[in-house]
Write a protein that holds these residues in place. Sequence first.
Motif, PDB file in Angstrom:
ATOM      1  N   UNK A 150       0.926  -1.193  -0.018  1.00  0.00           N
ATOM      2  CA  UNK A 150       0.042   0.076   0.129  1.00  0.00           C
ATOM      3  C   UNK A 150       0.819   1.290   0.219  1.00  0.00           C
ATOM      4  N   UNK A 151       1.900   1.311   0.788  1.00  0.00           N
ATOM      5  CA  UNK A 151       2.487   2.163   0.829  1.00  0.00           C
ATOM      6  C   UNK A 151       3.515   2.766  -0.563  1.00  0.00           C
ATOM      7  N   UNK A 152       3.364   1.925  -1.503  1.00  0.00           N
ATOM      8  CA  UNK A 152       3.958   1.997  -2.657  1.00  0.00           C
ATOM      9  C   UNK A 152       3.210   2.892  -3.490  1.00  0.00           C
ATOM     10  N   UNK A 153       1.746   3.142  -3.186  1.00  0.00           N
ATOM     11  CA  UNK A 153       0.810   3.718  -3.794  1.00  0.00           C
ATOM     12  C   UNK A 153       1.004   5.525  -3.825  1.00  0.00           C
ATOM     13  N   UNK A 154       0.632   6.123  -4.950  1.00  0.00           N
ATOM     14  CA  UNK A 154       1.017   7.404  -4.944  1.00  0.00           C
ATOM     15  C   UNK A 154       0.504   8.290  -3.645  1.00  0.00           C
ATOM     16  N   UNK A 155      -0.924   7.867  -3.350  1.00  0.00           N
ATOM     17  CA  UNK A 155      -1.436   8.576  -2.399  1.00  0.00           C
ATOM     18  C   UNK A 155      -0.854   8.776  -0.972  1.00  0.00           C
ATOM     19  N   UNK A 156      -0.318   7.225  -0.922  1.00  0.00           N
ATOM     20  CA  UNK A 156       0.642   7.192   0.595  1.00  0.00           C
ATOM     21  C   UNK A 156       1.806   8.216   0.361  1.00  0.00           C
ATOM     22  N   UNK A 157       2.490   8.509  -0.626  1.00  0.00           N
ATOM     23  CA  UNK A 157       3.662   9.400  -0.784  1.00  0.00           C
ATOM     24  C   UNK A 157       3.188  10.700  -0.778  1.00  0.00           C
ATOM     25  N   UNK A 309      -2.622  -4.967 -14.511  1.00  0.00           N
ATOM     26  CA  UNK A 309      -3.629  -5.000 -13.725  1.00  0.00           C
ATOM     27  C   UNK A 309      -2.746  -4.318 -12.758  1.00  0.00           C
ATOM     28  N   UNK A 310      -3.364  -3.463 -11.703  1.00  0.00           N
ATOM     29  CA  UNK A 310      -2.857  -2.950 -10.666  1.00  0.00           C
ATOM     30  C   UNK A 310      -3.232  -3.933  -9.275  1.00  0.00           C
ATOM     31  N   UNK A 311      -2.073  -4.654  -9.090  1.00  0.00           N
ATOM     32  CA  UNK A 311      -2.015  -5.689  -7.947  1.00  0.00           C
ATOM     33  C   UNK A 311      -2.834  -6.640  -7.840  1.00  0.00           C
ATOM     34  N   UNK A 312      -3.421  -6.840  -8.888  1.00  0.00           N
ATOM     35  CA  UNK A 312      -4.812  -8.220  -8.725  1.00  0.00           C
ATOM     36  C   UNK A 312      -4.233  -9.145  -9.732  1.00  0.00           C
ATOM     37  N   UNK A 313      -3.155  -9.595 -10.109  1.00  0.00           N
ATOM     38  CA  UNK A 313      -2.914 -10.959 -10.897  1.00  0.00           C
ATOM     39  C   UNK A 313      -3.824 -11.968 -10.740  1.00  0.00           C
ATOM     40  N   UNK A 314      -3.865 -12.357  -9.611  1.00  0.00           N
ATOM     41  CA  UNK A 314      -4.405 -13.646  -9.274  1.00  0.00           C
ATOM     42  C   UNK A 314      -6.003 -13.357  -9.208  1.00  0.00           C
ATOM     43  N   UNK A 315      -6.585 -12.292  -8.715  1.00  0.00           N
ATOM     44  CA  UNK A 315      -7.909 -11.774  -8.527  1.00  0.00           C
ATOM     45  C   UNK A 315      -8.470 -11.676 -10.294  1.00  0.00           C
ATOM     46  N   UNK A 335      -1.835   0.866  -7.807  1.00  0.00           N
ATOM     47  CA  UNK A 335      -1.623   2.191  -8.616  1.00  0.00           C
ATOM     48  C   UNK A 335      -2.449   2.487  -9.599  1.00  0.00           C
ATOM     49  N   UNK A 336      -3.646   2.650  -9.455  1.00  0.00           N
ATOM     50  CA  UNK A 336      -4.629   2.525 -10.353  1.00  0.00           C
ATOM     51  C   UNK A 336      -4.615   3.718 -11.412  1.00  0.00           C
ATOM     52  N   UNK A 337      -4.199   4.736 -10.860  1.00  0.00           N
ATOM     53  CA  UNK A 337      -3.875   6.135 -11.779  1.00  0.00           C
ATOM     54  C   UNK A 337      -2.947   5.789 -12.769  1.00  0.00           C
ATOM     55  N   UNK A 338      -1.752   5.362 -12.178  1.00  0.00           N
ATOM     56  CA  UNK A 338      -0.667   4.865 -12.950  1.00  0.00           C
ATOM     57  C   UNK A 338      -1.072   3.933 -13.937  1.00  0.00           C
ATOM     58  N   UNK A 339      -1.842   2.746 -13.578  1.00  0.00           N
ATOM     59  CA  UNK A 339      -2.291   1.803 -14.658  1.00  0.00           C
ATOM     60  C   UNK A 339      -2.770   2.478 -15.808  1.00  0.00           C
ATOM     61  N   UNK A 357      -8.865  -3.608 -14.065  1.00  0.00           N
ATOM     62  CA  UNK A 357      -9.144  -3.271 -12.829  1.00  0.00           C
ATOM     63  C   UNK A 357     -10.485  -3.475 -12.202  1.00  0.00           C
ATOM     64  N   UNK A 358     -10.465  -3.739 -10.855  1.00  0.00           N
ATOM     65  CA  UNK A 358     -11.657  -4.090 -10.264  1.00  0.00           C
ATOM     66  C   UNK A 358     -12.855  -2.948 -10.537  1.00  0.00           C
ATOM     67  N   UNK A 359     -13.857  -2.868 -10.672  1.00  0.00           N
ATOM     68  CA  UNK A 359     -14.866  -1.572 -10.834  1.00  0.00           C
ATOM     69  C   UNK A 359     -14.860  -0.800  -9.547  1.00  0.00           C
ATOM     70  N   UNK A 360     -14.710  -1.227  -8.414  1.00  0.00           N
ATOM     71  CA  UNK A 360     -14.716  -0.202  -7.500  1.00  0.00           C
ATOM     72  C   UNK A 360     -13.273   0.484  -7.177  1.00  0.00           C
ATOM     73  N   UNK A 361     -12.369  -0.188  -7.689  1.00  0.00           N
ATOM     74  CA  UNK A 361     -10.939   0.275  -7.851  1.00  0.00           C
ATOM     75  C   UNK A 361     -10.864   1.240  -8.968  1.00  0.00           C
TER      76      UNK A 361
END
Length: 593
Positions: A150-157, A309-315, A335-339, A357-361
């Motif tokens: 999660x900390x790798x996401x832009x918002x965290x930075x 995919x942003x962090x959901x290769x299995x899902x 990193x949905x924005x980046x994706x 990307x999941x709909x909610x994401x």
Amino acid sequence: MKSNLLSNIFNPAHLRLLEEEQLPQVAQELRQFIIDVVSVKEGHLGASLGVIELTIALHYVFNTPEDLLVWDVGHQAYGHKILTERRENFHTNRQIGGISGFPKRSESSYDAFGVGHSSTSISAALGMAIASQLKGETDKQHIAVIGDASIASGMAFEGLNHAGVTDANILVILNDNAIGIDPSVGALKKYLTAVKNGKNPKQNNMIKSLNFDYSGPIDGHDLPALVKELNRLKKIKGPKFLHIVTTKGKGLQQAEENQVVYHAPGKFDAATGEIHLKSEENLPPKYQDVFGLTVLDLAKKNNKIIGITPAMPSGSSLKFMMEEIPERAFDVGIAEQHAVTLAAGMATQGMVVFCNIYSTFLQRAYDQVIHDVALQNLPVIFCLDRAGLVGEDGATHHGVFDIAYLRLIPNMIIYAPMNEIALQNILYTAQLGLENPIAIRYPRGRGVLPNWQVANFGHYEPIEIGAANQLKEGSKVAVLSTGTIGNNVALAIKECSNADDIAHYDFSFIKPLDYKVLNYTFSSFKEIITVEDGTISGGFGSAILEFAAANNFSNKITILGVPDAFIEHGTVSQLQQLCKLDVKSLVNLFSNH
């Protein structure tokens, strides 16, 4: 024989009455309590097992709920919930009418901030810390617990960047276990690994460079060390950062060894950890697998196809392409924005990009969809998994807003397949060379065709963009459905005594609409009923109302869908009943028309 300590802990005040030497026993009991309940009731497992010691130490050292504790995402908050007045109700976790699977402000004063999506904790805790400062509450503590994914996401930075130039009393705890739902990726993961291995000199510390008081890394399963360090940090003012190293699934061997599967393993044997496998023989496929296997098949034939995919290769099941064609399949982390903008950049160079990307994401990348994709009319193919009601994850994860928030964007095509074959064919059609971006929305869970691969796999048919299909003739009422909820409609019509009166149309294309079919239905039927598994406000039904108004039709129109409210957690079938989208509710409605 030792007495059970956990059974006497109703809230953290009781925990603080214990001697520090008793805390490891509490950890052992808390870990077993979670295993026992989740093995039977299901839910997220590995994340909470990994932070048992941290959870106990935080509530032991800090004066919660007066001190404010924010968990990022919330998968890891089961131990927190049990220690904060919800132990006796924990068996209702994620069940309809029960407690939420995520921290939720309306549920408990100990849940300082509602979460479910990643990377919000630092900004939220900083906001609380600045507010406390303005109110003169100088001794109040504000703690954000965030994972390495999660900390790798832009918002965290963004939050770290702001916090570093304040003197706000905030403590960021990095729970570093090298995995989110899938293994963490990216340069930051490599940096953190170097720090853990002692290969990165302390003077080169990027967190220190952001003006944080950095400490660690320390063993996140060493309770005495955690308590000692948290007590020290409690006395230090300003922004602080504690780096702890943990093991996801700690305490259950199988969960430690297979962290992806045991993130949310379903039912399992609490003693052995063995998962109770369900027979998949003669079952329809999961929609995610239809996507993943079809895109892999298409990519083998078209070397311009790229998967993101942003962090959901299995899902998302993009893992199939990542395993066979890794140079053209990318997990970009949370990193949905980046994706989205990465996909847009690739599309400018003639690549055929499936951005899953999941709909909610996708909500988290709304500006990028508008500004970077649709405004430039780049033919990015958005594959929105988990569209509609998703079940036990609840309000933070339902994919019910996408029709409404995408429908208003110029250039955007929106398609909702009714079954697996339609999903395959639209994926095939999209890679043939569309001139516009397209969003393909499909639900969590299984389809309706057990023999889908035998019947159609590799033999695709192009779909006419914007075309609706008549599924059943009728004489009085026209039911217009979109997506897989149309299967409920078809089953319901069959059960109606007045079935001959009811026509059924599949509007897989929500945008553009089939105006030819709409003109016919409004001219031929006195009553129109629309059915969708998205929001009534602004959704497919709203589009039909707009058509009727623009063309001066005065037919009676009934709109069925998700009401203007946040739908809580429960099984998909229970939530469909709540929204009156289940077969029985539809039968009752259709029979009265």
